[in-house]
Design a protein around this motif. Structure first.
Motif, PDB file in Angstrom:
ATOM      1  N   THR A   1       0.862  -1.156  -0.051  1.00 34.06           N
ATOM      2  CA  THR A   1      -0.123  -0.082   0.101  1.00 34.06           C
ATOM      3  C   THR A   1       0.662   1.333   0.012  1.00 34.06           C
ATOM      4  O   THR A   1       2.038   1.302   0.629  1.00 34.06           O
ATOM      5  CB  THR A   1      -0.959  -0.078   1.377  1.00 34.06           C
ATOM      6  OG1 THR A   1      -1.699  -1.285   1.273  1.00 34.06           O
ATOM      7  CG2 THR A   1      -1.824   1.225   1.193  1.00 34.06           C
ATOM      8  N   ALA A   2       0.463   2.403  -0.886  1.00 38.43           N
ATOM      9  CA  ALA A   2       1.057   3.532  -0.755  1.00 38.43           C
ATOM     10  C   ALA A   2       0.089   4.660  -0.300  1.00 38.43           C
ATOM     11  O   ALA A   2      -1.016   4.535  -0.536  1.00 38.43           O
ATOM     12  CB  ALA A   2       1.663   3.861  -1.888  1.00 38.43           C
ATOM     13  N   LEU A   3       0.654   5.575   0.560  1.00 43.35           N
ATOM     14  CA  LEU A   3      -0.299   6.650   0.850  1.00 43.35           C
ATOM     15  C   LEU A   3       0.236   8.021   0.032  1.00 43.35           C
ATOM     16  O   LEU A   3       1.446   8.038  -0.305  1.00 43.35           O
ATOM     17  CB  LEU A   3       0.351   7.152   2.277  1.00 43.35           C
ATOM     18  CG  LEU A   3      -0.015   5.989   3.334  1.00 43.35           C
ATOM     19  CD1 LEU A   3       0.879   6.272   4.463  1.00 43.35           C
ATOM     20  CD2 LEU A   3      -1.394   6.130   3.645  1.00 43.35           C
ATOM     21  N   LEU A   4      -0.750   8.824  -0.326  1.00 42.33           N
ATOM     22  CA  LEU A   4      -0.172   9.957  -1.016  1.00 42.33           C
ATOM     23  C   LEU A   4       0.015  11.418  -0.318  1.00 42.33           C
ATOM     24  O   LEU A   4       0.255  12.304  -1.059  1.00 42.33           O
ATOM     25  CB  LEU A   4      -1.677  10.144  -2.014  1.00 42.33           C
ATOM     26  CG  LEU A   4      -1.849   9.195  -2.960  1.00 42.33           C
ATOM     27  CD1 LEU A   4      -2.878   9.891  -4.116  1.00 42.33           C
ATOM     28  CD2 LEU A   4      -0.722   8.897  -4.034  1.00 42.33           C
ATOM     29  N   SER A   5       0.040  11.134   0.828  1.00 46.27           N
ATOM     30  CA  SER A   5       0.799  11.946   1.863  1.00 46.27           C
ATOM     31  C   SER A   5       1.121  11.362   3.108  1.00 46.27           C
ATOM     32  O   SER A   5       0.539  10.428   3.529  1.00 46.27           O
ATOM     33  CB  SER A   5       0.025  13.466   2.054  1.00 46.27           C
ATOM     34  OG  SER A   5      -1.060  12.872   2.946  1.00 46.27           O
ATOM     35  N   PHE A   6       2.115  11.899   3.818  1.00 43.07           N
ATOM     36  CA  PHE A   6       2.701  11.442   5.133  1.00 43.07           C
ATOM     37  C   PHE A   6       2.519  12.543   6.103  1.00 43.07           C
ATOM     38  O   PHE A   6       3.502  12.777   6.904  1.00 43.07           O
ATOM     39  CB  PHE A   6       3.875  10.700   5.256  1.00 43.07           C
ATOM     40  CG  PHE A   6       4.105   9.676   6.274  1.00 43.07           C
ATOM     41  CD1 PHE A   6       3.263   8.745   6.410  1.00 43.07           C
ATOM     42  CD2 PHE A   6       5.041  10.036   7.183  1.00 43.07           C
ATOM     43  CE1 PHE A   6       3.305   7.846   7.382  1.00 43.07           C
ATOM     44  CE2 PHE A   6       5.495   9.135   8.089  1.00 43.07           C
ATOM     45  CZ  PHE A   6       4.502   8.154   8.372  1.00 43.07           C
ATOM     46  N   GLY A   7       1.322  13.500   6.187  1.00 39.68           N
ATOM     47  CA  GLY A   7       1.449  14.162   7.191  1.00 39.68           C
ATOM     48  C   GLY A   7       0.426  13.675   8.218  1.00 39.68           C
ATOM     49  O   GLY A   7       0.669  12.386   8.484  1.00 39.68           O
ATOM     50  N   MET A   8      -0.340  14.414   9.048  1.00 40.86           N
ATOM     51  CA  MET A   8      -0.976  14.120  10.355  1.00 40.86           C
ATOM     52  C   MET A   8      -2.035  12.867   9.861  1.00 40.86           C
ATOM     53  O   MET A   8      -1.875  11.732  10.853  1.00 40.86           O
ATOM     54  CB  MET A   8      -2.069  15.125  10.979  1.00 40.86           C
ATOM     55  CG  MET A   8      -2.176  14.935  12.147  1.00 40.86           C
ATOM     56  SD  MET A   8      -4.051  14.216  12.170  1.00 40.86           S
ATOM     57  CE  MET A   8      -5.361  15.308  12.251  1.00 40.86           C
ATOM     58  N   SER A   9      -2.821  13.097   8.821  1.00 45.61           N
ATOM     59  CA  SER A   9      -3.609  11.877   8.493  1.00 45.61           C
ATOM     60  C   SER A   9      -3.012  10.390   8.274  1.00 45.61           C
ATOM     61  O   SER A   9      -3.296   9.442   8.627  1.00 45.61           O
ATOM     62  CB  SER A   9      -4.591  12.162   7.428  1.00 45.61           C
ATOM     63  OG  SER A   9      -3.797  12.143   6.201  1.00 45.61           O
TER      64      SER A   9
END
Length: 347
Positions: free
Chosen positions: A6-14
């Motif tokens: 799985t890949a995330l499209l951002s790695f900020g708070m969410s």
């Protein structure tokens, strides 16, 4: 167990709080990486994860099966569409899209591509909501008359996140907190017959809506959904009045606060509320009044990702379907139109 990379499209708070901890906790997922435009954070917490410098790099990686679209709402449609067309399964955060038309198109593309598309409505697995759902389904209250769900805060300051305070598609509290309350109402009661809404700006210097009251019309009862930023003293977040009694419950799920503190969802007491937050059920039994505290069910957002894994591996329905997300968008569009026109919108 089959692993889904799985890949995330951002790695900020969410990404750090609401997604990565559960992907890590579930044995059926591997965190492949995240799209990080400038910072390099994901490898600090997940050494095997990769930093992607563009969406195209993720889409062109054949090892990535699932993409989490956890970027600002106005980007959801575009990023989800490209991900589906690239042959990836997709989870989109709320609000699903900015329009009903966008939601309908994404649903259609996922069906044509034969790829799973889900909306991250994690508040279905809050401890407080699960308890309210159980009480209503138990039937002791009888036929419902009036239900109020609220998501209130005291936060008169503007958010430092510019996309939250800049007028445009997906901005404002109706698109931010509204999907949580609307989805919970639709889970319990289905689509209403009509919608009325009052939406306003209450903070000084705000340019986006930060208050709403949405009234959903059902044949035998009404559901009122409320959110505002000037509630210093919270009352019950869930108020259920029925012909045989009432139930009130605070909004007291502890998952978000514990995740923000760095705790992991694998802890034995995960999702457990303090006994002091138990709801009160007051109803008639054999003509006599019974008033009792109701033990709170444990919440667990991991249930969402368990459902995602089963949907991909066993071809089950996703835990929150594209149709669910589309229905929420129909309510949001009706609410915005209702507030602007000061009229009831028939669905």
């Amino acid at each position: 167990m089959q692993k889904i990379k799985t890949a995330l499209l951002s790695f900020g708070m969410s990404g750090k709080v609401f997604h990565a901890p559960f992907l890590e906790a579930h044995s059926g997922f591997t965190i492949g990486g995240a799209w990080e435009r400038s910072k390099e954070e994901i490898a600090k917490q997940y050494p095997d994860a990769k930093r992607y410098t563009s969406l195209e790099a993720i889409l062109n990686d054949p090892s990535i099966e699932l993409i989490i679209v956890n970027t600002p709402t106005y980007t959801h449609y575009d990023y989800a569409k490209h991900s589906l067309l690239a042959g990836k399964h997709v989870v989109v955060e709320k609000a699903f899209t900015t329009t009903v038309a966008e939601a309908e198109e994404l649903k259609s593309i996922s069906e044509k591509q034969n790829k799973k598309l889900a909306v991250f409505q994690n508040r279905r697995w809050d401890s407080d909501f699960k308890t309210v759902q159980q009480v209503i389904n138990d039937g002791k209250l009888g036929e419902l008359v009036e239900v109020t769900f609220s998501f209130d805060r005291f936060n008169p300051l503007l958010s430092p996140k510019q996309h939250k305070e800049t007028p445009g598609p997906g901005a404002g509290v109706v698109n931010d907190l509204g999907p949580h309350l609307i989805d919970q109402a639709l889970v319990l009661f289905g689509m209403p017959e009509a919608v009325f809404a009052d939406i306003a700006i209450t903070r000084k210097h705000s340019r986006v809506d930060d208050y709403f009251e949405i009234l959903l019309y059902y044949p035998q009862h009404r559901v009122r959904l409320k959110a505002g930023y000037f509630v210093k003293e919270n009352g019950p977040a869930y108020i259920v009045h029925a012909r045989n009694g009432s139930f009130i419950k605070s909004r007291s799920d502890r998952q978000e606060s514990r995740l923000l503190a760095g705790e992991k969802p694998t802890l034995a007491d995960w999702g457990v509320e303090p006994e002091t937050e138990q709801g009160i059920l007051n109803y008639l039994k054999a003509g006599e009044t019974v008033r009792e505290k109701i033990p709170t069910l444990a919440g667990n957002y991991l249930s969402f990702y368990e459902g995602i894994h089963r949907s991909i591996v066993q071809n089950e329905a996703t835990p929150v379907t594209a149709q669910d997300g589309l229905n929420v968008m129909k309510i949001i569009e009706a609410a915005l139109r209702s507030s602007e026109d000061k009229t009831i919108i028939d669905l």
